[in-house]
Design a protein around this motif. Sequence first.
Motif, mmCIF file in Angstrom:
data_model
loop_
_atom_site.group_PDB
_atom_site.id
_atom_site.type_symbol
_atom_site.label_atom_id
_atom_site.label_comp_id
_atom_site.label_asym_id
_atom_site.label_seq_id
_atom_site.Cartn_x
_atom_site.Cartn_y
_atom_site.Cartn_z
ATOM 1 N N ASP A 1 -21.458 -49.443 -10.658
ATOM 2 C CA ASP A 1 -20.856 -50.717 -11.034
ATOM 3 C C ASP A 1 -21.978 -51.756 -11.013
ATOM 4 O O ASP A 1 -22.563 -52.019 -9.962
ATOM 5 C CB ASP A 1 -19.762 -51.082 -10.032
ATOM 6 C CG ASP A 1 -19.126 -52.436 -10.303
ATOM 7 O OD1 ASP A 1 -19.474 -53.065 -11.326
ATOM 8 O OD2 ASP A 1 -18.286 -52.860 -9.497
ATOM 9 N N MET B 1 -22.110 -55.000 -11.060
ATOM 10 C CA MET B 1 -21.927 -56.135 -10.145
ATOM 11 C C MET B 1 -22.145 -55.718 -8.697
ATOM 12 O O MET B 1 -22.724 -56.457 -7.908
ATOM 13 C CB MET B 1 -20.540 -56.758 -10.316
ATOM 14 C CG MET B 1 -20.401 -57.564 -11.588
ATOM 15 S SD MET B 1 -21.688 -58.826 -11.792
ATOM 16 C CE MET B 1 -21.358 -59.912 -10.423
ATOM 17 N N LYS B 2 -21.694 -54.530 -8.346
ATOM 18 C CA LYS B 2 -21.879 -54.031 -6.994
ATOM 19 C C LYS B 2 -23.374 -53.839 -6.703
ATOM 20 O O LYS B 2 -23.861 -54.204 -5.642
ATOM 21 C CB LYS B 2 -21.135 -52.708 -6.836
ATOM 22 C CG LYS B 2 -20.910 -52.275 -5.437
ATOM 23 C CD LYS B 2 -20.049 -51.019 -5.430
ATOM 24 C CE LYS B 2 -19.431 -50.787 -4.088
ATOM 25 N NZ LYS B 2 -18.580 -49.596 -4.071
ATOM 26 N N PHE C 1 -25.843 -55.402 -8.203
ATOM 27 C CA PHE C 1 -26.455 -56.722 -8.188
ATOM 28 C C PHE C 1 -26.258 -57.389 -6.827
ATOM 29 O O PHE C 1 -27.195 -57.933 -6.239
ATOM 30 C CB PHE C 1 -25.849 -57.587 -9.298
ATOM 31 C CG PHE C 1 -26.340 -58.999 -9.312
ATOM 32 C CD1 PHE C 1 -27.601 -59.305 -9.785
ATOM 33 C CD2 PHE C 1 -25.538 -60.029 -8.839
ATOM 34 C CE1 PHE C 1 -28.057 -60.606 -9.796
ATOM 35 C CE2 PHE C 1 -25.984 -61.342 -8.845
ATOM 36 C CZ PHE C 1 -27.253 -61.630 -9.325
ATOM 37 N N ARG C 2 -25.028 -57.320 -6.308
ATOM 38 C CA ARG C 2 -24.737 -57.919 -4.995
ATOM 39 C C ARG C 2 -25.545 -57.249 -3.892
ATOM 40 O O ARG C 2 -26.072 -57.917 -3.007
ATOM 41 C CB ARG C 2 -23.246 -57.830 -4.694
ATOM 42 C CG ARG C 2 -22.440 -58.870 -5.425
ATOM 43 C CD ARG C 2 -20.990 -58.876 -4.951
ATOM 44 N NE ARG C 2 -20.159 -59.038 -6.130
ATOM 45 C CZ ARG C 2 -19.324 -58.149 -6.616
ATOM 46 N NH1 ARG C 2 -19.136 -57.011 -6.007
ATOM 47 N NH2 ARG C 2 -18.640 -58.401 -7.706
ATOM 48 N N ALA C 3 -25.647 -55.930 -3.944
ATOM 49 C CA ALA C 3 -26.402 -55.194 -2.917
ATOM 50 C C ALA C 3 -27.880 -55.564 -2.973
ATOM 51 O O ALA C 3 -28.513 -55.757 -1.935
ATOM 52 C CB ALA C 3 -26.222 -53.699 -3.110
ATOM 53 N N ASN D 1 -29.193 -58.395 -4.111
ATOM 54 C CA ASN D 1 -29.348 -59.781 -3.646
ATOM 55 C C ASN D 1 -29.153 -59.900 -2.141
ATOM 56 O O ASN D 1 -29.787 -60.725 -1.502
ATOM 57 C CB ASN D 1 -28.386 -60.711 -4.384
ATOM 58 C CG ASN D 1 -28.842 -60.972 -5.798
ATOM 59 O OD1 ASN D 1 -30.026 -60.864 -6.089
ATOM 60 N ND2 ASN D 1 -27.926 -61.278 -6.676
ATOM 61 N N LYS D 2 -28.296 -59.102 -1.597
ATOM 62 C CA LYS D 2 -28.057 -59.115 -0.148
ATOM 63 C C LYS D 2 -29.316 -58.671 0.582
ATOM 64 O O LYS D 2 -29.700 -59.263 1.592
ATOM 65 C CB LYS D 2 -26.889 -58.182 0.180
ATOM 66 C CG LYS D 2 -26.374 -58.305 1.575
ATOM 67 C CD LYS D 2 -25.148 -57.416 1.752
ATOM 68 C CE LYS D 2 -24.450 -57.689 3.040
ATOM 69 N NZ LYS D 2 -23.252 -56.866 3.198
ATOM 70 N N LYS D 3 -30.000 -57.649 0.065
ATOM 71 C CA LYS D 3 -31.239 -57.158 0.686
ATOM 72 C C LYS D 3 -32.341 -58.203 0.583
ATOM 73 O O LYS D 3 -33.064 -58.461 1.533
ATOM 74 C CB LYS D 3 -31.693 -55.872 0.010
ATOM 75 C CG LYS D 3 -30.849 -54.680 0.357
ATOM 76 C CD LYS D 3 -31.332 -53.450 -0.371
ATOM 77 C CE LYS D 3 -30.411 -52.282 -0.147
ATOM 78 N NZ LYS D 3 -30.807 -51.104 -0.932
#
Length: 118
Positions: free
Chosen positions: A102, A104-105, A107-109, A111-113
């Motif tokens: 996914d 978006m998933k 991308f979020r992971a 950016n979180k790192k």
Amino acid sequence: MEFLKRILGLSSTGKISTGIREALQSQYKLTTEEVDQLKTAEKPGSYALRPVRLVRVYKPTAMGGDSDNANYDELEGSKAVWFQGKIEKKGQIFLKDIRPVDPMKAFRAANKKSAGKK
């Protein structure tokens, strides 16, 4: 019919075997409900000069048409395939996770790192 296909060396399609079910639940943490939605397609093959069963685990609802009877070769490159690998003659199962990611998933992971590195 599936038994005959195996003896003749043809591709076969069916329910998830107990061994594959256990591998998916222990190694990839899939729930029982997720595994119940999956099917397998197998065909004879070889790996390092040893005879093996090549296997693809796929989600029929991700395909159009008569998806319950897809054979191994028809699934080549399909996004419905979640795992693929081999079953050795002595029963060892080796699967690789190739589930579609996914965006978006991911991308979020990412950016979180990177947010934690500031």
